[in-house]
Structures are given as C-alpha cells and as structure tokens.
Enzyme design. Structure first.
Site, PDB file in Angstrom:
ATOM      1  CG  LEU A   1       1.251   3.919  -4.832  1.00  0.00           C
ATOM      2  CD1 LEU A   1       0.075   2.732  -4.987  1.00  0.00           C
ATOM      3  CD2 LEU A   1       1.760   4.415  -6.133  1.00  0.00           C
TER       4      LEU A   1
ATOM      5  CG  ASP B   1      -8.402   4.269  11.679  1.00  0.00           C
ATOM      6  OD1 ASP B   1      -8.688   3.572  10.577  1.00  0.00           O
ATOM      7  OD2 ASP B   1      -8.303   3.979  12.804  1.00  0.00           O
TER       8      ASP B   1
ATOM      9  CG  ASN C   1      -3.752   5.419  -1.586  1.00  0.00           C
ATOM     10  OD1 ASN C   1      -2.848   4.846  -2.235  1.00  0.00           O
ATOM     11  ND2 ASN C   1      -2.912   6.038  -0.498  1.00  0.00           N
TER      12      ASN C   1
ATOM     13  CE1 TYR D   1      -3.456  -5.169  -1.407  1.00  0.00           C
ATOM     14  CE2 TYR D   1      -2.623  -6.528  -3.422  1.00  0.00           C
ATOM     15  CZ  TYR D   1      -2.884  -5.439  -2.928  1.00  0.00           C
ATOM     16  OH  TYR D   1      -2.590  -4.107  -3.664  1.00  0.00           O
TER      17      TYR D   1
ATOM     18  CE  LYS E   1      -6.105  -2.942  -3.025  1.00  0.00           C
ATOM     19  NZ  LYS E   1      -6.548  -1.643  -2.816  1.00  0.00           N
TER      20      LYS E   1
ATOM     21  CB  THR F   1       5.503   1.896  -2.359  1.00  0.00           C
ATOM     22  OG1 THR F   1       4.734   0.421  -2.099  1.00  0.00           O
ATOM     23  CG2 THR F   1       5.003   2.622  -3.437  1.00  0.00           C
TER      24      THR F   1
END
Length: 230
Positions: A13, A53, A79, A155, A159, A188
């Site tokens: 992305l 980083d 991102n 995860y 988010k 992806t």
C-alpha cells in the site's frame, strides 16, 4: 507543490500510494527501514528515499531533520504496520503484544511527535493514519462483513487504537486535518495476496485524504466508499 512522507513505502500500500501521489504531482519521501529496498523503490517511482524505522527514535529524528532541511512537509502518511504473530489467541504472549503495538500504535505517536513541528510550517498540514476495518467495532460485530470472521486480537485492537489516536489528535491539533483510512481487504503480501481489492483500490481512501489540500473534515475514518463505523 505538496510534499508528502509515507512510512513503509517500499512495497504494498505504501508503494502504490507513493506512485499515485507522485503521479498527482506530489514530491514524495518514501520511508523504509531497509536502505537498499527503499532506494530501489524510490528510484523506480521518482520519489525521494529517506531511511526510517518507525520503531527507532533516532532514525525518526534524523528523517525529520532531513525533510525539514529540504522542502518541509505538508502531508504525513503513517502507513507502516505489522500483523505480528499469528497463533491461537490463548497462545499470544505479552512480547507478541509489545511488538505489534510498538509498530502499529506507539510509532504513530512517535511520528506525529517528530513531524508536527515540520507540519506546522505548512499551509495545508495533513496527517493520514492507515487504520483498518479490522479495528472497527461496527465491522467486526457485523456478520455480513469479512472482518467479523477473523480473530487477530493484537492486530485488530492495535488498529482500534490507531483510529482513536486519530480522533484525539484531530481534537488536539485543530489547525491540521487528521484522518484515518481503511484500505479494506486488499491484495498485498501482508495477507499473502488474498483480498477483494487491488492494491490501487486499497489506496483510494489514503489518496483521497492526502489530496484534500488541507481542507475538509478532520477526525474521520473512511474507506473507498465513504465513512466507516468506529
């Protein structure tokens, strides 16, 4: 000319967002941990590489100085992210959680802290946080959505945190446009090429938010079809 920084821009992305924004006339700094891969990606697209980083204070500070000394910055796109260890929920460890949250959540704070002083010099200061419908209560509790079929506690909760950070920073920085984007289930290497959307479709919301020239609402969460539930 608009100057944009994208973290994790050497693939997926981030890379496609860079391609589209360069095509739209932005000067794009492409941040990546790996110098060889990052330089290669930037050379392919006509972007500018900056080694970055997001989990490391020193490289973030160096990147902020490099960009300040050059053109300054108008748009920051956070991102970079990881899904972390994939295992049964009861097998996840505190170390697993720390790894995911360091990259997906703490690093958003680190980047905003480093780059808000740079953005304040812009006439159109914009922050785009790449979140996910995987972190939306409205989607994970909707049996008609694919997000409800997946169980990835670290995860998904990370988010959710990114989206809340977006709202809080929008309130704290009213002179800036701070919004979150959901790419959707995109093809992806993050998900081994599975997904309903092409990588171009997956960047629609990100590009939309990055090209509003400092106008429009702030503190929102959108996908390519419009407003997302929190």
């Amino acid at each position: 000319m608009t100057t944009t920084l994208i973290t994790g821009a050497n693939k997926g992305l981030g890379y496609e967002t860079a391609r589209r924004l360069i095509e739209a006339g932005h000067t794009v700094w492409m941040g990546a941990r790996d110098a060889e891969r990052g330089k290669k990606a930037a050379d392919e697209l006509g972007g500018r590489f900056v080694q970055l980083d997001v989990t490391n204070d020193e490289t973030v500070a160096q990147a902020a100085q490099t960009i300040t000394d050059a053109d300054g910055l108008d748009v920051l796109i956070n991102n970079a992210g990881i899904h972390g260890t994939i295992t049964d929920a009861d097998e996840l460890t505190a170390a697993d959680a720390a790894e995911v949250y360091e990259t997906n959540v703490v690093s958003v704070v680190r980047m905003i802290n480093a780059f808000v002083p740079v953005l304040r010099a812009s006439r159109t200061p914009t922050i785009v946080n790449v979140s996910s419908g995987m972190g939306s209560f409205g989607t994970v509790l909707n049996p008609e959505r694919i997000e409800s079929q997946l169980i990835m506690p670290l995860y998904q909760s990370s988010k959710s945190a990114v989206t809340m950070l977006t709202v809080q920073y929008a309130k704290a920085l009213p002179e800036m446009r701070v919004n979150a984007a959901d790419p959707g289930f995109t093809q992806t290497d993050f998900n081994e090429g599975h997904g309903h959307f092409t990588v171009t479709e997956g960047t629609d919301a990100i590009v939309e938010l990055a090209t509003r020239n400092g106008s429009g609402p702030t503190g929102t969460f959108i996908d390519r079809d419009g407003t997302m539930p929190f």
